[in-house]
Design an enzyme around this catalytic site. Structure first.
Site, PDB file in Angstrom:
ATOM      1  N   ASP A 193       0.835  -1.205   0.000  1.00  0.00           N
ATOM      2  CA  ASP A 193       0.000   0.000   0.000  1.00  0.00           C
ATOM      3  C   ASP A 193       0.871   1.257   0.000  1.00  0.00           C
ATOM      4  O   ASP A 193       1.772   1.408   0.817  1.00  0.00           O
ATOM      5  CB  ASP A 193      -0.883  -0.038   1.254  1.00  0.00           C
ATOM      6  CG  ASP A 193      -1.833   1.145   1.378  1.00  0.00           C
ATOM      7  OD1 ASP A 193      -1.951   1.924   0.416  1.00  0.00           O
ATOM      8  OD2 ASP A 193      -2.466   1.270   2.447  1.00  0.00           O
ATOM      9  N   HIS A 366      -4.721   4.360   6.344  1.00  0.00           N
ATOM     10  CA  HIS A 366      -3.545   3.935   5.584  1.00  0.00           C
ATOM     11  C   HIS A 366      -2.246   4.316   6.288  1.00  0.00           C
ATOM     12  O   HIS A 366      -2.167   5.357   6.952  1.00  0.00           O
ATOM     13  CB  HIS A 366      -3.567   4.568   4.188  1.00  0.00           C
ATOM     14  CG  HIS A 366      -4.745   4.167   3.367  1.00  0.00           C
ATOM     15  ND1 HIS A 366      -4.736   3.078   2.528  1.00  0.00           N
ATOM     16  CD2 HIS A 366      -5.985   4.702   3.256  1.00  0.00           C
ATOM     17  CE1 HIS A 366      -5.911   2.961   1.941  1.00  0.00           C
ATOM     18  NE2 HIS A 366      -6.685   3.941   2.363  1.00  0.00           N
TER      19      HIS A 366
END
Length: 560
Positions: A193, A366
């Site tokens: 990610d 995130h």
């Protein structure tokens, strides 16, 4: 021999973009898909509802597909699954909450829910020569997982969306120990990610946001309206906790909010007291200082609950200067103008408005730079594939890995459709498959292409002029018209001179065709379109879409 085969990783979405995450892992005659998400249209995709990956390669190799493995239940990871399964039959493997969210989608699309197979965290599913292990990670939704795919060539870890939240509200932090164990055994590649890779330090803990809500709720004198993503169930839980602390009732506004809260509550992922939630239509039965409205609309969506409130179009909520409105989210790139419009409209009403730049009311799901570094140190992959990000984010991710000692030649930055090939000793991008966007407009899938989008853009910018003419089928004599109708070009009643001149241009075009004995309807249309286009551009500097409509009739004379 089997061991001589190459492991192929093929992203169909999620590289050089945010959203539409979808990646294939292929070894020999076995292939699995990691996530199958959608994204939302940009400003150029007029009238388009959602965007999904191009599945052509999978359809061509569907006999190899052994299943879809899902990291978590956000739309950019599961939203395209119902569209994919309308053409290809396969099982979907996912965690408990993701299964519940998918079952709701399957019901809407008329699909068989028995195709969804629940997998517990830390369990492994073996399909052919591949196996997939689900590893718990922290994110903004419960039951988020990384997936470790094991093959005869080596192990590839797909982080999915993750953060290193050491004080998560569900007490389920990222399983650092298991990631480290896999790292010690040897990881061939890390598919990681990159969404927040440009942000230094660590992401804010969700618990910090909960503390902020408690402070704001305690100070609020009247109604509280909180807008957040319906899929951010950890945030929803924090809002409910804060409301219950001050004995407030919570009303839900927005279809997705109602569905997600219902499913998460039924499955035990939301803890809500029996008398906390009330129907929106019943808020009038309570004092304003007893009410919290949990709403969709953080991105300024035109039909969302918050936007309707800001525009004074909501059926149950009429905002006033005593209300507190909290935007508990960050802006998705491209939505800034719509969000600013919503905030400006709320300001005009006089509400007290709180958003992330004013208070800690949002925590990203995130990882920031230090968390990405920690993931990298735990896993120590031979190859790094930066994913889940735009070009600049993938590049920044590569720079961080290189600073940490990763050889530059072992950092593979690619784009959707690239084929990453691995042996036990070597990895490289080698070849491409078809990849791109499939546009979904209403019930139509893929029937809106670049030409249609170009026409829509043309219409939206310059309008439409329709020229209607009727000819005698046999003599080509003009029986009626030309009639000219304008939409989005000029207001006809106030521009009669332009319309009359345009009619004259059309008559001259018809005469030129007659003089040259041009009888083909397509050629007459072309001549009218070109002559009228030239006149309008010279006269007004505009370029509307011109649509000649020519009918051919049998006149009375033709029967004599």
């Amino acid at each position: 021999m089997q061991n001589d085969k190459k492991l192929r990783i093929i992203p169909l979405g999620g590289l050089q973009e945010v959203g539409k995450n979808c990646t294939l892992v292929e070894y020999g005659n076995d292939m699995i898909m990691i996530d199958c998400g959608l994204t939302f249209p940009d400003a150029e995709m007029l009238g388009v509802d959602i965007v999904i990956p191009d599945f052509t390669y999978v359809e061509e190799n569907k006999n190899k597909l052994r299943g879809i493995f899902v990291t978590h239940g956000h739309e950019d990871h599961i939203g395209a699954i119902p569209y994919f399964l309308k053409n290809i039959d396969t099982n979907v493997y996912c965690s408990k909450l993701t299964k519940g969210l998918l079952e709701n989608k399957f019901k809407e699309h008329g699909l068989n829910p028995n195709k969804i197979k629940m997998v517990n965290v830390n369990n492994t599913v073996k399909v052919g020569s591949l196996s997939a292990e689900f590893i718990r990670v922290s994110h903004s939704i419960p039951d988020a997982c990384s997936i470790a795919v094991k093959s005869p060539v080596g192990t590839v870890i797909f982080t999915g969306d993750f953060k290193m939240d050491f004080t998560p509200i569900d007490n389920d932090p990222t399983d650092i120990q298991r990631l480290a164990e896999l790292g010690r055994k040897g990881v061939l590649a890390l598919f990681a990610d990159s969404t927040n890779v440009e942000r230094e330090g660590y992401s804010l803990s969700e618990k910090t946001v909960g503390d902020t809500f408690i402070q704001i709720f305690g100070r609020a004198k009247s109604r509280i309206i909180v807008a957040t993503f319906a899929s951010n169930l950890h945030r929803v839980q924090q809002i409910i906790y804060a409301a219950e602390r001050y004995n407030k009732k919570v009303a839900l506004s927005g279809r997705s909010m109602l569905n997600n809260v219902r499913i998460a509550s039924e499955l035990g992922y939301l803890k809500v007291k029996s008398n906390t939630l009330i129907d929106m239509k019943n808020i009038k039965n309570y004092a304003d200082d007893e009410i919290v409205v949990l709403s969709t609309g953080t991105q300024g969506e035109p039909l969302s609950a918050l936007t309707r409130m800001a525009n004074r179009e909501h059926k149950q909520i009429n905002l006033n200067e005593t209300d507190t409105v909290i935007l508990s989210s960050s802006a998705i790139p491209g939505n800034e103008m719509a969000i600013n419009n919503t905030i400006n409209n709320l300001t005009k009403i006089g509400c007290k408005i709180i958003y992330s730049s004013l208070a800690k009311v949002h925590a990203s799901g995130h990882a920031c730079q230090e968390e990405i570094k920690l993931m990298y140190q735990l896993v120590t992959p031979k190859y790094l594939i930066p994913a889940h990000g735009e070009v600049r984010q993938l590049q920044k991710h590569a720079e961080i890995a290189e600073d940490m000692g990763q050889p530059k030649e072992n950092i593979l930055i690619g784009k959707n459709g690239d084929v990453y090939e691995f042996t036990k000793k070597h990895g490289a991008i080698n070849g491409r498959v078809q990849a791109g966007n499939i546009l979904v407009d209403g019930s139509g899938i893929g029937d809106v292409g670049n030409i249609v989008l170009k026409d829509r853009k043309h219409l939206s910018e310059d309008g439409l002029v329709v020229v209607s003419i009727t000819f005698d089928k046999h003599t080509q004599q003009l029986l009626a018209g030309p009639d000219i109708v304008s939409r989005g070009f000029v207001y006809v009643k106030e521009n009669q001179d332009i319309i009359e001149n345009a009619k004259d241009i059309v008559l001259r075009s018809i005469k030129k065709c007659a003089d040259k004995e041009i009888r083909a309807i397509s050629q007459i249309k072309y001549k009218i379109r070109e002559d009228l286009k030239s006149y309008i551009y010279n006269e007004l500097g505009r370029d509307p879409m011109i649509l000649p409509v020519i009918s051919e009739l049998e006149s009375n004379e033709s029967y004599k």
